[in-house]
Design a protein around this motif. Sequence first.
Motif, PDB file in Angstrom:
ATOM      1  N   ALA A 165      89.815  66.263  45.433  1.00 36.63           N
ATOM      2  CA  ALA A 165      88.533  66.954  45.551  1.00 36.63           C
ATOM      3  C   ALA A 165      87.385  65.993  45.341  1.00 36.63           C
ATOM      4  O   ALA A 165      86.370  66.060  46.052  1.00 36.63           O
ATOM      5  N   GLU A 166      87.552  65.066  44.457  1.00 40.44           N
ATOM      6  CA  GLU A 166      86.495  64.075  44.205  1.00 40.44           C
ATOM      7  C   GLU A 166      86.328  63.149  45.393  1.00 40.44           C
ATOM      8  O   GLU A 166      85.209  62.832  45.811  1.00 40.44           O
ATOM      9  N   LYS A 167      87.460  62.731  46.014  1.00 43.71           N
ATOM     10  CA  LYS A 167      87.393  61.868  47.214  1.00 43.71           C
ATOM     11  C   LYS A 167      86.695  62.611  48.338  1.00 43.71           C
ATOM     12  O   LYS A 167      85.878  62.038  49.059  1.00 43.71           O
ATOM     13  N   GLN A 168      87.031  63.875  48.500  1.00 47.54           N
ATOM     14  CA  GLN A 168      86.449  64.653  49.601  1.00 47.54           C
ATOM     15  C   GLN A 168      84.952  64.859  49.378  1.00 47.54           C
ATOM     16  O   GLN A 168      84.166  64.854  50.329  1.00 47.54           O
ATOM     17  N   ASN A 169      84.528  65.025  48.134  1.00 47.90           N
ATOM     18  CA  ASN A 169      83.108  65.200  47.814  1.00 47.90           C
ATOM     19  C   ASN A 169      82.310  63.923  48.072  1.00 47.90           C
ATOM     20  O   ASN A 169      81.155  63.961  48.450  1.00 47.90           O
ATOM     21  N   LYS A 170      82.969  62.752  47.890  1.00 48.24           N
ATOM     22  CA  LYS A 170      82.303  61.478  48.099  1.00 48.24           C
ATOM     23  C   LYS A 170      82.181  61.158  49.587  1.00 48.24           C
ATOM     24  O   LYS A 170      81.290  60.416  50.006  1.00 48.24           O
ATOM     25  N   ALA A 171      83.115  61.698  50.386  1.00 44.08           N
ATOM     26  CA  ALA A 171      83.106  61.363  51.829  1.00 44.08           C
ATOM     27  C   ALA A 171      82.103  62.124  52.624  1.00 44.08           C
ATOM     28  O   ALA A 171      81.354  62.918  52.412  1.00 44.08           O
TER      29      ALA A 171
END
Length: 121
Positions: free
Chosen positions: A115-121
Amino acid sequence: MTKLDSIKNTVNDAEDFARKIWLAGLGAYGKSLDEVQGRYEKLNADASKLFDELVVKGTKLETEAKGKIKAKTNVEARVAEVRQKLGLDKPEMEQKVDELSARIDALTAAVAALAEKQNKA
């Protein structure tokens, strides 16, 4: 009245006055003793009353504590009963539950990372 009679009267008056002083001293002592005794009796009665109140309060707290301990014991017994019905009371089941908990923790961390990776992308 002669001089001798006058002296006798003066001596008698002095003796009478000295006796009154003595009696006043005794009276003061007696009054003080009565006051002290009265205060002691009141203090003793107050202490007894306070003691009785503390006993009543202690009895109430003891009853409440026993009720809570009994309730906790009942809850613990129910939990043990449920664990037994589910087969979780065996040592190997505890190990499996611990393993499952560790896996759930790992999955939760992985989902949070995604979820954190997706929020950063």
